[in-house]
Write a protein that holds these residues in place. Structure first.
Motif, short mmCIF file in Angstrom:
data_model
loop_
_atom_site.label_atom_id
_atom_site.label_comp_id
_atom_site.label_asym_id
_atom_site.label_seq_id
_atom_site.Cartn_x
_atom_site.Cartn_y
_atom_site.Cartn_z
N ALA A 1 0.84 -1.21 0.00
CA ALA A 1 0.00 0.00 0.00
C ALA A 1 0.88 1.26 0.00
CB ALA A 1 -0.93 -0.02 1.20
N LEU A 2 1.95 1.24 0.82
CA LEU A 2 2.81 2.42 0.89
C LEU A 2 3.52 2.64 -0.45
CD1 LEU A 2 4.33 1.97 4.46
CD2 LEU A 2 2.82 3.81 3.68
N LEU A 3 3.94 1.57 -1.10
CA LEU A 3 4.59 1.71 -2.40
C LEU A 3 3.63 2.28 -3.43
CD1 LEU A 3 6.69 -1.60 -2.62
CD2 LEU A 3 7.53 0.76 -2.36
N LEU A 4 2.39 1.79 -3.37
CA LEU A 4 1.41 2.28 -4.35
C LEU A 4 0.97 3.70 -4.04
CD1 LEU A 4 -0.86 -0.87 -4.88
CD2 LEU A 4 0.77 0.13 -6.48
N HIS A 5 1.14 4.09 -2.78
CA HIS A 5 0.70 5.42 -2.36
C HIS A 5 1.71 6.50 -2.75
CE1 HIS A 5 -1.62 8.25 -0.08
NE2 HIS A 5 -0.58 8.59 0.65
N LYS B 1 1.42 1.69 -11.52
CA LYS B 1 0.63 1.49 -10.30
C LYS B 1 -0.78 1.01 -10.63
CE LYS B 1 1.39 5.24 -8.03
NZ LYS B 1 1.69 6.29 -7.06
N LEU B 2 -1.30 1.53 -11.74
CA LEU B 2 -2.63 1.08 -12.16
C LEU B 2 -2.58 -0.42 -12.46
CD1 LEU B 2 -5.53 2.02 -12.88
CD2 LEU B 2 -4.76 2.12 -15.26
N VAL C 1 -7.32 -2.38 1.01
CA VAL C 1 -8.02 -1.69 2.10
C VAL C 1 -7.10 -0.65 2.73
CG1 VAL C 1 -9.08 -1.98 4.37
CG2 VAL C 1 -9.54 -3.64 2.58
N LEU C 2 -5.82 -1.01 2.92
CA LEU C 2 -4.89 -0.06 3.54
C LEU C 2 -4.60 1.12 2.59
CD1 LEU C 2 -2.44 -2.55 5.26
CD2 LEU C 2 -4.14 -1.08 6.37
N LEU C 3 -4.56 0.82 1.30
CA LEU C 3 -4.34 1.90 0.32
C LEU C 3 -5.49 2.90 0.40
CD1 LEU C 3 -2.52 2.85 -1.98
CD2 LEU C 3 -3.93 1.52 -3.55
N ALA C 4 -6.71 2.37 0.51
CA ALA C 4 -7.87 3.26 0.67
C ALA C 4 -7.72 4.06 1.95
CB ALA C 4 -9.15 2.43 0.69
N MET D 1 -7.03 8.58 3.18
CA MET D 1 -7.76 9.36 4.19
C MET D 1 -6.84 10.37 4.88
SD MET D 1 -10.86 7.99 4.47
CE MET D 1 -11.45 8.13 6.16
N VAL D 2 -5.54 10.13 4.82
CA VAL D 2 -4.61 11.05 5.49
C VAL D 2 -4.62 12.36 4.71
CG1 VAL D 2 -2.24 11.38 6.28
CG2 VAL D 2 -3.17 9.06 6.04
N PRO D 3 -4.97 13.49 5.38
CA PRO D 3 -5.03 14.77 4.65
C PRO D 3 -3.64 15.12 4.09
CG PRO D 3 -6.04 14.96 6.82
CD PRO D 3 -5.34 13.65 6.78
N ASN D 4 -3.63 15.61 2.86
CA ASN D 4 -2.37 15.95 2.21
C ASN D 4 -1.52 16.91 3.03
OD1 ASN D 4 -2.24 14.36 -0.01
ND2 ASN D 4 -3.44 15.78 -1.31
N GLU D 5 -2.20 17.94 3.63
CA GLU D 5 -1.45 18.96 4.38
C GLU D 5 -0.69 18.32 5.53
OE1 GLU D 5 -5.43 19.68 4.96
OE2 GLU D 5 -4.87 19.04 2.95
N VAL D 6 -1.37 17.39 6.20
CA VAL D 6 -0.74 16.76 7.36
C VAL D 6 0.49 15.98 6.92
CG1 VAL D 6 -1.09 15.09 9.23
CG2 VAL D 6 -2.96 16.58 8.52
N GLU D 7 0.34 15.23 5.83
CA GLU D 7 1.46 14.43 5.35
C GLU D 7 2.63 15.33 4.92
OE1 GLU D 7 -0.11 11.22 2.86
OE2 GLU D 7 1.97 10.87 2.22
N GLU D 8 2.27 16.42 4.21
CA GLU D 8 3.34 17.33 3.75
C GLU D 8 4.03 17.98 4.91
OE1 GLU D 8 1.60 19.99 0.88
OE2 GLU D 8 1.19 18.27 -0.45
#
Lengths: 308, 458
Positions: free
Chosen positions: A108-112, A120-121, A193-196, A200-207
């Motif tokens: 999931a992390l690799l695909l994310h 990835k598709l 499921v984990l990729l989905a 959910m993690v907001p982009n701002e938070v991750e950045e």
């Protein structure tokens, strides 16, 4: 007919007001689902519950089927084979689910990660293939993959000058082979499921986190993982229920053997219910399994699930 | 007075004449109806009826399916069939019997006859043979091998089914491999197989093995592996009183022998089903297997077998107790719950497919008929080398090779589990035999055999 599309004075058109008012439309929409659920879910469960208190052997149609209280449950409690099978099922559960979660998370992390969208598709599509395979077919594939003389598993080992391993004819290896097939089939489910969950993690938070630290692990541990807890809970509940009722793959791959090495609890219940045809005892076993699943699901929700 | 007497005599003569002529008419009518029995006429009332049969994915059923169009053309009866894996076939049918179902032609394994007949799920054959409209005068029940009709079709004194898919255990071997090792004939005894042929034909480094005994958990373990080593050594599962006989000296010798066989068999033999054992011989990896007669067509098929030129067949090796080969097979019977029309149509099909007349086409299509006459045919003997050893096996076989009572499937499960454990060495032969024995006696005790509730019939 005419009133159905008339404005009701507030300017908004009302669709079939009478039907809405007395709830018949809601009833009409819900009824098929409720009827289907009652037929394939609720009725069989109640029927099994009733049978679990009766002496009831399908292969002895001339014997009476009296209610015998908790006798069937007592039989189950004193049946060492049942507890052996249940223990084996838990060993299976705690072996495969952590591996599936870990591998699923990595995928999931690799695909994310951003970039390479075409690949990835393709990867995401190919993840669906094991999921779309019927479990009985997965078992048959397993029989071929782990065939001692002609199987892919030993062919791969031969490339590194290892083996040949006796997969399905050895108690430990047969268990491992069934576990590997389950991991092959269900890791993609965890990954998707984990990729989905990761989306959910907001982009701002991750950045913001990326600016704070360069450690990939810290981002996963303190930013992404908390958002994944609901997904992990779902995976745990579904995988636990699946493994407690896992039958097809094992039956086609090893039939529970050799000896009782891969006899998971559902394979055992099938034996009692549809070989011996003792529906009373088999129902009692199934009801106990249902109670166990509910307890485990509640525990997962209590200890794993967190709202963010 | 004289007149009166004369009248009386005349009357008597007239009466006798009338009686005679009426019986004569009746007997001619009867014999002409017997002469005129044809399948087409018998099936006339059932034209358009469709019946449902349960088949397996084995050569005998493929043969029947090939012949079906002929029956359907003659009778106008449509035979639908469902192909079920063997391991699910009893479950499929029992659920059908108890749930009220759709099966008309019941497939009964030798070990289910007690259960199916005892529960009243099968219509006695008498129902149809007593009906002149349905019974083919050429039916000849005594034209079947007695062991097959008794074992697969009869429970108590009543016949419920006609032998359809018939097996005897045979020794298939690769005569080229045997010749290279200096043997010009197959082993005559189990002891020879293990101690004389075994070491010379086993080369573990090159993964070549002398023998393979299919032993996968399931009926394969209990019937093909476990029971196979009991009888030739004088052992058995049960004694005369239905108590376990597994810890007797003879039974133990047989089970011990099986452990010794492991030295000359491929590793992982406990996961070998029929397909694996047959393939191991067909691919040249093992030199000998004991398998059902029905697998001859697979082994002789060049698309599935590499050893067609080297394939040879013999009776199973004999033990100290003589030749006691495995016996198995299926009869076809009529579901007692079907409608009368479907019952009649099903009977006509069963009678036709197992008839003497169809025996040759059935064998030529890949089936193994249960009729005796067909195997006296010189042409058949020449074309099918398995025929002679098979007939010899049926002449000397054990009808209750496996007990045929209703409790067998439950016992089979127990034997399958503990039998594989024994082979793997997870449990000793003595302890394993004791565990099976205790469970067997528990099941038979619950069934009422020890209290005299049930006749000791197997």
């Amino acid at each position: 007919m005419s009133s159905g599309t008339q404005p009701d004075g507030s300017g908004k058109p009302r669709v079939f007001p009478t039907l809405w008012n007395n709830g018949r439309a809601a009833f009409a929409f819900l009824a098929p689902a409720v009827v289907a659920l009652a037929m394939i879910g609720i009725f069989p469960t109640v029927f099994a519950l009733v049978n679990s208190f009766r002496r009831y052997n399908l292969a002895k149609p001339r014997d009476p089927t009296p209610f015998i209280g908790f006798d069937n449950y007592l039989t189950v409690f004193n049946d060492a084979s049942f507890w052996g099978a249940l223990g084996r099922t838990f060993t299976f559960l705690i072996t495969v689910v952590p591996i599936q979660l870990a591998l699923g998370l990595i995928i999931a992390l690799l695909l994310h990660k951003p970039g390479l969208s075409g690949f990835k598709l393709l990867a995401r599509l190919s993840l669906v293939i094991p999921l779309a395979t019927a479990p009985a077919v997965a078992g048959l594939i397993g029989r071929l993959v782990f065939n001692r003389d002609f199987g892919v598993a030993n062919a791969v080992l031969a490339l590194v000058n290892a083996g040949p391993v006796e997969w399905l004819g050895d108690t430990t290896n047969a268990f491992i082979a069934v576990a590997l097939m389950d991991i092959w089939q269900w890791t993609p489910f965890c990954a998707l499921v984990l990729l989905a969950g990761l989306t959910m993690v907001p982009n701002e938070v991750e950045e913001a986190a990326r600016l704070e630290t360069r450690s990939r692990w810290q981002i996963v541990r303190y930013v992404q993982l908390p958002f994944l807890l609901p997904s992990i809970t779902v995976i745990l509940i579904l995988r636990t229920a699946d493994i407690l009722k896992m039958f097809d793959t094992v039956f086609t791959m090893t039939r529970g053997g050799p000896g009782a090495a891969t006899e998971l609890v559902s394979v055992y219940i099938q034996r009692v219910g549809f070989r011996v045809f003792d529906q009373g005892v088999a129902s009692a076993q199934a009801i106990l399994l249902l109670i166990l699943t509910i307890i485990l699901a509640r525990l997962y929700i209590k200890f794993v699930y967190r709202e963010i | 007075m004289k007149m009166f007497r004369g009248k009386k005599v005349l009357g008597a003569i007239a009466f006798a004449a009338a009686l005679f002529s009426s019986t004569a008419i009746m007997s001619t009518a009867l014999s002409s109806s017997a002469m005129a029995w044809t399948l087409e006429e018998a099936a006339q009332p059932y034209k358009g009826t469709s019946i449902k049969a349960i088949f397996l994915d084995r050569p005998g059923y493929a043969a029947a399916i090939k012949l079906l169009p002929e029956f359907e053309k003659k009778t106008g009866i449509k035979v639908n069939y469902e192909i079920v894996p063997y391991e699910n076939s009893r479950e499929r049918q029992v659920l059908d019997f108890t749930g009220g179902g759709e099966i008309d032609v019941v497939l009964t394994d030798v070990v289910w006859i007690g259960e199916f007949a005892g529960n009243g799920w099968l219509e006695p054959v008498k129902t149809f043979t007593d009906d002149a409209k349905l019974a083919d005068p050429k039916l000849k029940l005594d034209g079947f091998f007695p062991i097959l009709l008794e074992s697969f079709g009869t429970w108590g004194d009543e016949v419920y089914g006609l032998p359809f898919d018939n097996y005897s255990g045979l020794l298939y071997y690769n005569k080229c491999t045997l010749q290279q090792a200096g043997f010009d004939k197959p082993p005559a005894t189990w002891d020879e197989l293990l101690n004389v042929y075994g070491p010379k034909l086993t080369d573990q480094a090159n993964r070549k093995y002398a023998f393979a005994l299919q032993s996968r958990r399931g009926e394969t373990q209990s019937a093909d592996s476990f029971m196979r080593v009991l009888w030739p050594f004088g052992g058995s599962l049960l004694d005369d009183k239905f108590k376990s006989n597994l810890n007797s000296k003879e039974s133990q010798a047989g089970l011990k022998f099986r452990q010794d066989l492991m030295k000359i068999m491929p590793p992982g033999i406990v996961d070998y089903d029929h397909a694996e054992a047959v393939n191991a011989l067909a691919q040249g990896n093992v030199a000998m297997i004991t398998e059902w007669s029905a697998f001859y067509s697979t082994l002789a098929d060049p698309t599935k077998s590499r050893i067609t030129d080297c394939l040879a067949v013999a009776t199973e090796p004999a033990g100290p107790a003589g030749l006691k080969p495995a016996l198995g097979g299926f009869s076809l019977g009529v579901n007692a719950q079907s409608s009368d029309a479907k019952k009649a149509a099903a009977w006509l099909f069963i009678q036709w497919v197992t008839s003497e007349e169809m025996a040759k086409p059935y064998v030529e299509a890949g089936g193994v008929s249960g009729r005796t006459t067909i195997y006296k045919d010189a042409d058949i003997q020449k074309r099918y080398p398995f025929v002679q050893p098979m007939v010899a096996s049926w002449d000397g076989g054990v009808p209750d090779f496996r007990p045929r009572f209703a409790e067998w499937p439950e016992l089979s499960e127990v034997i399958a589990e503990w039998g594989t454990r024994m082979m793997l060495g997870n449990v000793s032969i003595e302890d394993g035999a004791k565990s099976i024995g205790a469970k067997v006696e528990e099941v038979l005790g619950q069934a009422g055999y020890y209290k005299g509730d049930k006749p000791l019939r197997k």
